[in-house]
Motif scaffolding. Structure first.
Motif: not given
Length: 366
Positions: A101, A139, A141
């Motif tokens: 992240a 997002q 990954k």
């Protein structure tokens, strides 16, 4: 208002802390960091041990039959190069608990036989990112983050010395913030290695003669399952082990204190309760903290501590082991944050605890 205690950290020790934190020591590749650590420790010890995988030990009173360990781990989380695309983009897998992240837009160092190659974790601009049919933003990954080293095909990547298996670390060095807060990647847990080295320095400078052998252990490969501690515990076969590692400051947002407990940077080292933690040794540490007016906090774990404490506790038919943790904000990021006072108080607590242990101390429950 209470008078602030004089710092136990010297100009030389703080210079070592900065150099040691800035030096990369990824899991499985801790060699250069261990060299720095042993070089700093050498004036304060009688002997050294280095095992085949690189765990390093400084020994005081090596002839003594009764053995006490103070331990930290030397490795930091990182990435492995896993695949190079035809377009020259580099895909990675974790080496330890690296957080995908935080990766996008981070600068990195790719470690090769030719030296360090500078690169970045790329990420598409907010205006251009492909969204799902529901309109959700993609997002980060592990399978979609990628590194750009400036090469535009696989051959150019290989020409830089980059290949599958090269290790990658974040490029984020030591900074000092307001109110004596220190920030760096890999505070977890090179700050621990620093603290146990400072304990050795204080013992030497104060001319303390211990009635046992002291083994100052900087173990490798904690981030992938306590592996270095497992190996070195079997080699040393200590009678007692005191482990130091970082623990979460739970006063920042998005942390549930009902689950994680309440630990705060600046409130002193955290002493852990849990099955692997030896009750008598833990109580001795708490009693020492109270006697010496060392601020401290308490923490409980349900099963394992998740630290090298577990490896020592369950080695060699059982070793009385305890965990003294230093509070840290933003673990496994590039901005791990620690309070200077907590560093000093953790050093003091380990030092004073050692002065309260003898070969005659009874660590039997029954």
């Amino acid at each position: 208002m209470a008078k602030k205690q004089k710092s136990i950290l010297t100009k030389d020790s703080l210079a070592f802390l900065k150099d040691y934190l800035n030096n990369p020591s990824p899991t499985g590749f801790e060699k250069e960091g261990q060299k720095l650590w042993l070089q700093y420790l050498k004036p304060y010890i009688d002997d050294t041990i280095v095992d085949p995988y690189g765990s390093a030990v400084g020994v005081i009173n090596p002839e003594a039959a009764f053995k006490v360990v103070i331990e930290a781990h030397a490795d930091e989380i990182s990435w492995f190069v896993n695949y190079v695309s035809p377009e020259g983009l580099i895909y990675v897998i974790r080496n330890g608990g690296s957080d995908q992240a935080i990766a996008p837009s981070m600068r990195v160092n790719i470690h090769t036989e030719k030296g360090i190659v500078k690169a970045v974790f790329g990420w598409p601009a907010i205006h251009t990112r492909l969204r799902s049919t529901e309109g959700k933003d993609p997002q980060p990954k592990v399978d979609n983050i990628f590194i750009d080293c400036g090469a535009r095909n696989r051959k150019e990547v290989e020409a830089l010395g980059i290949h599958v298996g090269c290790v990658v670390t974040f490029d984020a060095n030591f900074e000092e913030l307001a109110y004596d807060n220190y920030v760096c990647r890999a505070m977890d847990n090179r700050v621990g290695g620093f603290m146990i080295a400072e304990v050795a320095r204080l013992l030497k400078e104060h001319k303390q003669r211990l009635p046992f052998g002291l083994y100052i252990v900087n173990a490798v490969q904690e981030e992938v399952g306590l592996r270095g501690a497992e190996m070195i515990a079997k080699r040393i076969k200590p009678n007692v082990a005191i482990i130091t590692d970082v623990t979460h400051d739970t006063t920042t947002p998005m942390i549930n204190k009902n689950i994680e407990g309440e630990i705060k940077c600046g409130n002193g080292p955290s002493i852990t309760y849990g099955p692997a933690v030896h009750n008598i040794l833990r109580d001795l540490i708490i009693k020492t903290a109270k006697k010496e007016n060392i601020p401290h906090q308490l923490h409980a774990v349900s099963r394992s501590t998740g630290t090298d404490t577990d490896a020592f506790a369950y080695a060699n038919d059982g070793t009385p082991s305890a965990l003294i943790s230093i509070p840290l904000r933003y673990m496994h990021t590039t901005v791990e944050m620690i309070k200077k006072d907590d560093i000093e108080n953790t050093i003091r607590l380990i030092y004073e605890t050692l002065l309260n242990i003898t070969p005659k101390t009874n660590f039997q429950y029954l």
